[in-house]
Design an enzyme around this catalytic site. Structure first.
Site, short mmCIF file in Angstrom:
data_model
loop_
_atom_site.label_atom_id
_atom_site.label_comp_id
_atom_site.label_asym_id
_atom_site.label_seq_id
_atom_site.Cartn_x
_atom_site.Cartn_y
_atom_site.Cartn_z
N ASN A 26 7.88 34.78 7.74
CA ASN A 26 7.35 36.15 7.65
C ASN A 26 8.36 37.05 8.34
O ASN A 26 9.31 36.58 8.96
CB ASN A 26 5.95 36.25 8.28
CG ASN A 26 5.97 35.85 9.74
OD1 ASN A 26 6.68 36.45 10.54
ND2 ASN A 26 5.22 34.82 10.07
N GLY A 34 1.69 26.99 7.16
CA GLY A 34 2.41 26.47 5.99
C GLY A 34 3.73 25.81 6.31
O GLY A 34 3.88 25.12 7.31
N VAL A 35 4.69 26.04 5.42
CA VAL A 35 6.00 25.39 5.62
C VAL A 35 6.71 25.95 6.85
O VAL A 35 7.43 25.22 7.55
CB VAL A 35 6.86 25.51 4.33
CG1 VAL A 35 7.29 26.94 4.08
CG2 VAL A 35 8.07 24.58 4.40
N ASP A 36 6.43 27.20 7.18
CA ASP A 36 7.01 27.83 8.40
C ASP A 36 6.57 27.02 9.63
O ASP A 36 7.38 26.63 10.47
CB ASP A 36 6.49 29.26 8.47
CG ASP A 36 7.24 30.13 9.47
OD1 ASP A 36 6.84 31.29 9.65
OD2 ASP A 36 8.24 29.65 10.06
N SER A 119 6.62 31.98 -1.25
CA SER A 119 5.58 32.98 -1.56
C SER A 119 4.38 32.47 -2.36
O SER A 119 3.45 33.24 -2.59
CB SER A 119 6.16 34.20 -2.32
OG SER A 119 6.80 35.08 -1.43
N THR A 120 4.39 31.20 -2.79
CA THR A 120 3.28 30.75 -3.66
C THR A 120 2.13 30.13 -2.87
O THR A 120 1.18 29.60 -3.46
CB THR A 120 3.78 29.70 -4.68
OG1 THR A 120 4.21 28.52 -3.99
CG2 THR A 120 4.91 30.26 -5.52
N TYR A 123 1.06 33.70 0.48
CA TYR A 123 1.44 35.01 -0.07
C TYR A 123 0.99 35.19 -1.53
O TYR A 123 1.23 36.22 -2.15
CB TYR A 123 2.94 35.25 0.09
CG TYR A 123 3.34 35.68 1.50
CD1 TYR A 123 2.38 35.85 2.50
CD2 TYR A 123 4.66 35.93 1.84
CE1 TYR A 123 2.74 36.24 3.78
CE2 TYR A 123 5.05 36.33 3.10
CZ TYR A 123 4.07 36.49 4.08
OH TYR A 123 4.44 36.88 5.34
N1 APR Z 1 7.47 21.03 2.76
C1 APR Z 1 7.61 21.70 1.58
N2 APR Z 1 6.74 22.64 1.16
C2 APR Z 1 5.69 22.92 1.97
C3 APR Z 1 5.48 22.27 3.21
C4 APR Z 1 6.42 21.29 3.60
N3 APR Z 1 6.32 20.63 4.76
N4 APR Z 1 4.32 22.79 3.77
C5 APR Z 1 3.84 23.69 2.90
N5 APR Z 1 4.64 23.77 1.81
C6 APR Z 1 4.50 24.57 0.59
C7 APR Z 1 3.13 25.11 0.28
O1 APR Z 1 2.29 24.07 -0.24
C8 APR Z 1 3.50 26.15 -0.76
O2 APR Z 1 3.70 25.51 -2.02
O3 APR Z 1 5.29 25.74 0.73
C9 APR Z 1 4.86 26.67 -0.26
C10 APR Z 1 4.83 28.05 0.38
O4 APR Z 1 3.58 28.23 1.04
P1 APR Z 1 3.48 28.94 2.49
O5 APR Z 1 4.03 28.04 3.50
O6 APR Z 1 2.06 29.41 2.62
O7 APR Z 1 4.47 30.19 2.39
P2 APR Z 1 4.29 31.63 1.72
O8 APR Z 1 3.31 31.62 0.58
O9 APR Z 1 5.68 32.09 1.46
O10 APR Z 1 3.62 32.48 2.89
C11 APR Z 1 4.42 32.78 4.01
O11 APR Z 1 2.78 31.96 5.54
O12 APR Z 1 3.12 30.30 7.05
C12 APR Z 1 3.09 31.65 6.90
O13 APR Z 1 4.63 32.47 8.54
C13 APR Z 1 4.42 32.29 7.15
O14 APR Z 1 3.51 34.49 7.14
C14 APR Z 1 4.27 33.56 6.39
C15 APR Z 1 3.49 33.13 5.16
#
Ligand code: APR
Length: 173
Positions: A26, A34-36, A119-120, A123
């Site tokens: 973010n 999530g992945v973050d 973003s999927t 977001y």
């Molecule tokens: N490895 C690969 N992909 C992952 C992992 C992982 N360990 N964990 C989650 N994902 C996938 C999710 O399943 C999704 O398909 O990453 C993709 C993106 O999802 P999010 O992590 O929710 O990211 P996004 O939609 O871009 O939202 C970003 O979420 O975590 C917060 O700080 C982040 O505010 C920001 C927002």
């Protein structure tokens, strides 16, 4: 036939030993879920400490840090667009995430890069559109830099996401 340097795998990006992995961050760059969250947990607290020195990042741009305890050397932090219906430039911003990450990777001599599906998740960017934008942008940048990358892979965390990226890659020119 798509560029053979591009691939799609099912897995956890924190385990991928690429030169650089992208983080769906973010704009604060101070971590999240999530992945973050997964990347910060796997990298350890030094990652957040370095992120604090970056003072955030604009949506569609990217900033680089070391990977610390991750197998990847670097992390490319890129805030994707929040989906607001498609009329707020979301597609261009998402393309910007992929392009900014690859340009940053290039400037740091990274030849292998892994991306999550930016973003999927939280977001809510529609998956079919996001995967098409992601694959097209990566293919465009690799075409502009035929010598500079060995491989770029999309690391999908679930089969539904993977099938969308597989479809996008199969229909790439
Ligand atoms: N490895 C690969 N992909 C992952 C992992 C992982 N360990 N964990 C989650 N994902 C996938 C999710 O399943 C999704 O398909 O990453 C993709 C993106 O999802 P999010 O992590 O929710 O990211 P996004 O939609 O871009 O939202 C970003 O979420 O975590 C917060 O700080 C982040 O505010 C920001 C927002």
């Amino acid at each position: 036939m798509h560029d053979p340097r591009i691939s799609v795998i099912l897995g956890d990006i924190t385990t991928v030993a690429a030169d650089a992995i992208a983080n769906a961050a973010n704009t604060s760059l101070l971590g999240g879920g999530g992945v973050d969250g997964a990347i910060h947990r796997a990298a350890g607290p030094e990652l957040l400490a370095e992120c604090r020195t970056l003072h955030g990042c604009e949506t569609g741009k990217a900033k680089i840090t070391k990977g610390y305890h991750l197998p990847a050397k670097y992390v490319l932090h890129t805030p994707g667009p929040i989906w607001r219906g498609g009329g707020q430039g979301e597609a261009a911003l998402l393309a910007g995430c992929y392009r900014s990450c690859l340009e940053l990777a290039l400037s740091h001599g990274c030849r292998t890069v892994a991306f999550p599906s930016i973003s999927t998740g939280v977001y809510h960017f529609p998956l079919e559109l996001a995967s098409a934008i992601a694959v097209k942008t990566v293919a465009d940048v690799l075409r502009e830099h035929p010598e500079d990358f060995d491989w770029v892979c999309f690391v999908c965390f679930d089969p539904h996401t993977k099938s969308a990226y597989d479809r996008a890659l199969a229909s790439a020119p």
